[in-house]
Design a protein around this motif. Structure first.
Motif, PDB file in Angstrom:
ATOM      1  N   SER A 103     -15.491  -2.798  -0.990  1.00  0.00           N
ATOM      2  CA  SER A 103     -16.506  -3.580  -1.701  1.00  0.00           C
ATOM      3  C   SER A 103     -16.415  -5.055  -1.298  1.00  0.00           C
ATOM      4  O   SER A 103     -17.433  -5.734  -1.172  1.00  0.00           O
ATOM      5  CB  SER A 103     -16.405  -3.410  -3.213  1.00  0.00           C
ATOM      6  N   LEU A 104     -15.202  -5.551  -1.061  1.00  0.00           N
ATOM      7  CA  LEU A 104     -15.031  -6.929  -0.601  1.00  0.00           C
ATOM      8  C   LEU A 104     -15.607  -7.101   0.808  1.00  0.00           C
ATOM      9  O   LEU A 104     -16.272  -8.089   1.093  1.00  0.00           O
ATOM     10  CB  LEU A 104     -13.549  -7.324  -0.590  1.00  0.00           C
TER      11      LEU A 104
ATOM     12  N   PHE B 196       0.832  -1.200   0.000  1.00  0.00           N
ATOM     13  CA  PHE B 196       0.000   0.000   0.000  1.00  0.00           C
ATOM     14  C   PHE B 196       0.872   1.258   0.000  1.00  0.00           C
ATOM     15  O   PHE B 196       0.619   2.214  -0.738  1.00  0.00           O
ATOM     16  CB  PHE B 196      -0.936  -0.006   1.210  1.00  0.00           C
ATOM     17  N   GLY B 197       1.911   1.247   0.819  1.00  0.00           N
ATOM     18  CA  GLY B 197       2.800   2.401   0.919  1.00  0.00           C
ATOM     19  C   GLY B 197       3.546   2.715  -0.358  1.00  0.00           C
ATOM     20  O   GLY B 197       3.979   3.842  -0.573  1.00  0.00           O
ATOM     21  N   ARG B 198       3.684   1.725  -1.218  1.00  0.00           N
ATOM     22  CA  ARG B 198       4.422   1.918  -2.466  1.00  0.00           C
ATOM     23  C   ARG B 198       3.534   2.317  -3.643  1.00  0.00           C
ATOM     24  O   ARG B 198       4.040   2.584  -4.728  1.00  0.00           O
ATOM     25  CB  ARG B 198       5.192   0.639  -2.799  1.00  0.00           C
ATOM     26  N   LEU B 199       2.225   2.357  -3.411  1.00  0.00           N
ATOM     27  CA  LEU B 199       1.290   2.712  -4.485  1.00  0.00           C
ATOM     28  C   LEU B 199       1.148   4.224  -4.632  1.00  0.00           C
ATOM     29  O   LEU B 199       1.344   4.967  -3.668  1.00  0.00           O
ATOM     30  CB  LEU B 199      -0.094   2.128  -4.195  1.00  0.00           C
ATOM     31  N   SER B 200       0.747   4.646  -5.804  1.00  0.00           N
ATOM     32  CA  SER B 200       0.423   6.057  -6.029  1.00  0.00           C
ATOM     33  C   SER B 200      -0.875   6.374  -5.279  1.00  0.00           C
ATOM     34  O   SER B 200      -1.618   5.462  -4.900  1.00  0.00           O
ATOM     35  CB  SER B 200       0.217   6.329  -7.518  1.00  0.00           C
ATOM     36  N   LYS B 201      -1.160   7.645  -5.080  1.00  0.00           N
ATOM     37  CA  LYS B 201      -2.392   8.044  -4.389  1.00  0.00           C
ATOM     38  C   LYS B 201      -3.628   7.503  -5.095  1.00  0.00           C
ATOM     39  O   LYS B 201      -4.574   7.053  -4.461  1.00  0.00           O
ATOM     40  CB  LYS B 201      -2.474   9.566  -4.245  1.00  0.00           C
ATOM     41  N   ARG B 202      -3.606   7.553  -6.402  1.00  0.00           N
ATOM     42  CA  ARG B 202      -4.755   7.069  -7.178  1.00  0.00           C
ATOM     43  C   ARG B 202      -4.973   5.574  -6.981  1.00  0.00           C
ATOM     44  O   ARG B 202      -6.085   5.108  -6.770  1.00  0.00           O
ATOM     45  CB  ARG B 202      -4.547   7.389  -8.673  1.00  0.00           C
ATOM     46  N   LYS B 203      -3.877   4.808  -7.032  1.00  0.00           N
ATOM     47  CA  LYS B 203      -3.992   3.363  -6.849  1.00  0.00           C
ATOM     48  C   LYS B 203      -4.376   3.008  -5.416  1.00  0.00           C
ATOM     49  O   LYS B 203      -5.069   2.028  -5.181  1.00  0.00           O
ATOM     50  CB  LYS B 203      -2.699   2.662  -7.270  1.00  0.00           C
ATOM     51  N   ARG B 204      -3.936   3.822  -4.454  1.00  0.00           N
ATOM     52  CA  ARG B 204      -4.364   3.611  -3.067  1.00  0.00           C
ATOM     53  C   ARG B 204      -5.876   3.763  -2.952  1.00  0.00           C
ATOM     54  O   ARG B 204      -6.548   2.963  -2.317  1.00  0.00           O
ATOM     55  CB  ARG B 204      -3.693   4.621  -2.131  1.00  0.00           C
ATOM     56  N   ALA B 205      -6.398   4.809  -3.582  1.00  0.00           N
ATOM     57  CA  ALA B 205      -7.847   5.053  -3.545  1.00  0.00           C
ATOM     58  C   ALA B 205      -8.591   3.892  -4.196  1.00  0.00           C
ATOM     59  O   ALA B 205      -9.622   3.426  -3.672  1.00  0.00           O
ATOM     60  CB  ALA B 205      -8.183   6.369  -4.238  1.00  0.00           C
ATOM     61  N   ASP B 206      -8.083   3.412  -5.319  1.00  0.00           N
ATOM     62  CA  ASP B 206      -8.700   2.266  -6.004  1.00  0.00           C
ATOM     63  C   ASP B 206      -8.682   1.027  -5.108  1.00  0.00           C
ATOM     64  O   ASP B 206      -9.678   0.307  -5.008  1.00  0.00           O
ATOM     65  CB  ASP B 206      -7.977   1.947  -7.312  1.00  0.00           C
ATOM     66  N   LEU B 207      -7.560   0.785  -4.473  1.00  0.00           N
ATOM     67  CA  LEU B 207      -7.435  -0.386  -3.607  1.00  0.00           C
ATOM     68  C   LEU B 207      -8.379  -0.295  -2.411  1.00  0.00           C
ATOM     69  O   LEU B 207      -9.034  -1.276  -2.045  1.00  0.00           O
ATOM     70  CB  LEU B 207      -5.992  -0.558  -3.139  1.00  0.00           C
ATOM     71  N   LEU B 208      -8.470   0.878  -1.823  1.00  0.00           N
ATOM     72  CA  LEU B 208      -9.387   1.063  -0.688  1.00  0.00           C
ATOM     73  C   LEU B 208     -10.838   0.845  -1.109  1.00  0.00           C
ATOM     74  O   LEU B 208     -11.609   0.209  -0.382  1.00  0.00           O
ATOM     75  CB  LEU B 208      -9.218   2.456  -0.080  1.00  0.00           C
ATOM     76  N   MET B 209     -11.195   1.341  -2.273  1.00  0.00           N
ATOM     77  CA  MET B 209     -12.555   1.155  -2.767  1.00  0.00           C
ATOM     78  C   MET B 209     -12.827  -0.343  -2.979  1.00  0.00           C
ATOM     79  O   MET B 209     -13.880  -0.853  -2.606  1.00  0.00           O
ATOM     80  CB  MET B 209     -12.768   1.928  -4.082  1.00  0.00           C
ATOM     81  N   HIS B 210     -11.857  -1.036  -3.549  1.00  0.00           N
ATOM     82  CA  HIS B 210     -12.002  -2.468  -3.784  1.00  0.00           C
ATOM     83  C   HIS B 210     -12.110  -3.234  -2.454  1.00  0.00           C
ATOM     84  O   HIS B 210     -12.954  -4.126  -2.303  1.00  0.00           O
ATOM     85  CB  HIS B 210     -10.835  -2.998  -4.617  1.00  0.00           C
ATOM     86  N   ALA B 211     -11.270  -2.885  -1.493  1.00  0.00           N
ATOM     87  CA  ALA B 211     -11.306  -3.547  -0.181  1.00  0.00           C
ATOM     88  C   ALA B 211     -12.649  -3.318   0.504  1.00  0.00           C
ATOM     89  O   ALA B 211     -13.202  -4.245   1.107  1.00  0.00           O
ATOM     90  CB  ALA B 211     -10.162  -3.026   0.694  1.00  0.00           C
TER      91      ALA B 211
END
Length: 107
Positions: free
Chosen positions: A102-103, A85-100
């Motif tokens: 939804s899961l 997570f710390g190595r992701l861009s801000k945009r990808k962090r937001a995408d990952l959080l949204m996905h998490a």
């Protein structure tokens, strides 16, 4: 069974230091320790002999380019997620959080 907090911190610190390719002395110096004590101090942190105050943990994490939370994560999978997570861009962090989220909602 979780390891003691000092040994968790020490394990994560050593893991991050080795991944960064730094010696104990190099890490200590880059984090602001006196060169004379840098190696010994980092060694004692890694062994869990001495505890690191949070302010210095932040400096170590900055030098190692890891989120400070990684150094305290007592679960290996969580530590891996924090690092990723710390190595992701801000945009990808937001995408990952949204996905998490939804899961989580689907469970």
């Amino acid at each position: 069974m979780s390891a003691a907090p000092a040994s968790v911190f020490g394990t994560r610190l050593k893991e991050a230091r080795l991944e960064a390719g730094l010696s104990q002395k190099q890490l200590g110096i880059e984090a602001g320790l006196d060169p004379f004590v840098a190696s010994t101090r980092i060694n004692r942190y890694e062994l869990g002999v001495h505890k690191v105050d949070y302010t210095f943990a932040i400096r170590l994490a900055t030098v190692l380019r890891v989120p400070v939370a990684f150094l305290y994560a007592d679960d290996t999978e969580l530590a891996s997620l924090i690092l990723a997570f710390g190595r992701l861009s801000k945009r990808k962090r937001a995408d990952l959080l949204m996905h998490a989220r939804s899961l989580e909602a689907g469970s």
